[in-house]
Design a protein around this motif. Structure first.
Motif, PDB file in Angstrom:
ATOM      1  N   GLN A 228      27.829  10.235 -44.848  1.00  0.00           N
ATOM      2  CA  GLN A 228      28.219  11.131 -43.773  1.00  0.00           C
ATOM      3  C   GLN A 228      29.741  11.199 -43.710  1.00  0.00           C
TER       4      GLN A 228
ATOM      5  N   ASN B 232      18.466  13.843 -51.196  1.00  0.00           N
ATOM      6  CA  ASN B 232      18.432  13.688 -49.754  1.00  0.00           C
ATOM      7  C   ASN B 232      18.178  12.243 -49.355  1.00  0.00           C
TER       8      ASN B 232
ATOM      9  N   ILE C 206      17.158   8.708 -39.192  1.00  0.00           N
ATOM     10  CA  ILE C 206      18.488   8.559 -38.606  1.00  0.00           C
ATOM     11  C   ILE C 206      18.604   7.259 -37.816  1.00  0.00           C
TER      12      ILE C 206
ATOM     13  N   VAL D 252      21.874   7.469 -49.050  1.00  0.00           N
ATOM     14  CA  VAL D 252      22.542   7.281 -47.763  1.00  0.00           C
ATOM     15  C   VAL D 252      23.925   6.662 -47.885  1.00  0.00           C
TER      16      VAL D 252
ATOM     17  N   SER E 268      17.087  16.940 -39.889  1.00  0.00           N
ATOM     18  CA  SER E 268      18.538  17.061 -39.973  1.00  0.00           C
ATOM     19  C   SER E 268      18.963  18.495 -39.734  1.00  0.00           C
TER      20      SER E 268
ATOM     21  N   GLU F 160      13.242  14.504 -43.706  1.00  0.00           N
ATOM     22  CA  GLU F 160      14.408  14.290 -42.885  1.00  0.00           C
ATOM     23  C   GLU F 160      14.420  15.271 -41.732  1.00  0.00           C
TER      24      GLU F 160
ATOM     25  N   PHE G 275      21.281  13.680 -39.503  1.00  0.00           N
ATOM     26  CA  PHE G 275      21.951  13.662 -40.793  1.00  0.00           C
ATOM     27  C   PHE G 275      22.713  14.966 -41.004  1.00  0.00           C
TER      28      PHE G 275
ATOM     29  N   ARG H 234      21.983  19.422 -45.241  1.00  0.00           N
ATOM     30  CA  ARG H 234      21.996  19.282 -46.699  1.00  0.00           C
ATOM     31  C   ARG H 234      22.345  20.584 -47.407  1.00  0.00           C
TER      32      ARG H 234
ATOM     33  N   LYS I 209      20.882   4.604 -39.176  1.00  0.00           N
ATOM     34  CA  LYS I 209      22.331   4.752 -39.038  1.00  0.00           C
ATOM     35  C   LYS I 209      22.795   4.514 -37.599  1.00  0.00           C
TER      36      LYS I 209
END
Length: 402
Positions: free
Chosen positions: A193, A172, A101, A175, A292, A290, A268, A271, A104
């Motif tokens: 996202q 996954n 993350i 991005v 998330s 991840e 994130f 999922r 981002k």
């Protein structure tokens, strides 16, 4: 037993070795081994001692590949993961990239994060690595993001992933993407996202029924427009570098002002809620899972959608009479002349009372240092993903702009 020995022992237990690479089982996986780990002596460690251990590991491992020990701590069990996530700061605060993350989240305010991009012409892929250059980083170069160039009808797309061998939109690792228009003069950055919608957010975890099964609503990936890059046409073929302008729709203009903040996602999207399968996410010499559970941080939810986005423009070059070329001061980070080289600063008006130092501050710079090797340095309020997408736009051929 020393801290590093403890972490090495944990890593051996948690990682599944496969062809020299590692994969951490996703948090959602349920297996007997996970239960055993949760009930092991590591999970029962006193919180005070655990906090001290993870804090020391995080403070001592300042760069990759050593920082994979920090991820090893987060992969032990849920309690270790929560404490590690509390200790590890955002790039804005500490200047380090740790969890996926981080790519981002906005970069540091004081100094830029220095990276380089390696282009592979054979398969039209581009890799973003953390470090000064391949010569200095060598085999320890940390792969942050990878992109593949694909021609689709009248446009070009760059699919951006966390790994170099998986660009599927249902993965996954995916991005976002960068998409061009027919002339290659305008590019749109799409994030996987979803843009914040208050009505949708309140019902984000609501379920609907199909027959006797409960299913989460499907949310399409890469559907959020976070930025637009426009190149100025050069019909008269005047001399000079390419001229571009970037409108960052996901970043408010106030982010560059004193006290201003940029959107900072904390995790994130879930999922499972997006109907995406679990997979690999972050790769360097190793691959990591991840971390998330939610979509976006509250800060990002409040900022996205404002009507005053941050706009970036080229820093004006100067004509060097002796060299007979346009010049910019890259402070040694660029060594080869190219029309792709650029520096971006915030586009401001005199009425906005932006300090002169802030107007001249380079937020993103990109330039060539060798055959198929380019440097990329970015800072607040851009993230690594946004900066990489902007730089990818320069690799597309633009006859009308040169």
């Amino acid at each position: 037993m020393g801290f590093k020995a403890i972490i090495a022992n944990i890593s051996r237990r948690r990682y599944m070795r496969r062809r020299g690479q590692s994969h951490i089982a996703p948090e959602a996986d349920v297996a007997p081994s996970s239960d055993l780990i949760e009930q092991s002596q590591w999970a029962d460690m006193p919180p005070e001692l655990l906090l001290d251990i993870i804090h020391r590991v995080e403070a001592s491992e300042t760069s990759w590949p050593a920082r994979r020990d920090v991820l090893a701590c987060a992969s032990v069990c849920k309690s270790w993961r929560e404490i590690t996530k509390e200790i590890v700061k955002t790039p804005e605060e500490c200047g380090r990239l740790t969890f996926p993350i981080s790519l981002k989240q906005p970069g540091p305010r004081v100094f830029p994060i220095q990276c380089f991009i390696k282009r592979e012409r054979a398969n039209s892929t581009y890799g973003l690595y953390l470090g000064l250059s391949p010569a200095l980083s060598g085999d320890t170069s940390k792969l942050l993001l990878a992109a593949r160039k694909i021609r689709k009808g009248t446009s070009i797309e760059f699919l951006i992933s966390l790994v170099r061998d998986d660009f599927s939109r249902t993965s996954n690792a995916f991005v976002g993407k960068l998409k061009s228009n027919f002339l290659g003069t305008k590019f749109t950055i799409y994030d996987n996202q979803p843009r914040h919608d208050p009505a949708a957010q309140s019902n984000r975890r609501a379920l609907f029924k199909v027959g006797s099964n409960q299913v989460y609503p499907r949310v399409s990936a890469s559907n959020c427009n976070v930025g637009t890059i426009s190149y100025e046409l050069n019909i008269l073929r005047t001399r000079g570098p390419r001229r571009m302008q970037c409108a960052m729709h996901a970043i408010p203009f106030s982010a560059i002002l004193e006290g201003g903040t940029a959107p900072t996602p904390v995790e994130f999207p879930n999922r499972q809620a997006l109907h995406l399968p679990s997979s690999r996410v972050l790769e360097g010499n190793k691959q990591f899972a991840e971390f998330s559970s939610t979509c976006l941080g509250e800060q990002q939810q409040e900022s996205v959608g404002r009507t005053d986005p941050l706009v970036l423009k080229n820093k004006a070059p100067r004509w060097h009479e002796h060299l007979q070329c346009w010049c910019l001061n890259f402070k040694g980070r660029v060594t080869v002349a190219s029309v792709k080289n650029f520096q971006l600063v915030a586009a401001t008006d005199s009425c906005e009372n932006v300090p002169a130092a802030e107007q001249e501050r380079v937020i993103l710079q990109f330039g060539k240092i060798g055959k198929d090797i380019f440097t990329m340095d970015y800072r607040y309020p851009l993230s690594a993903f946004q900066a990489f997408a902007i730089c990818l736009s320069s690799f597309d051929t633009k006859p009308a702009c040169e």
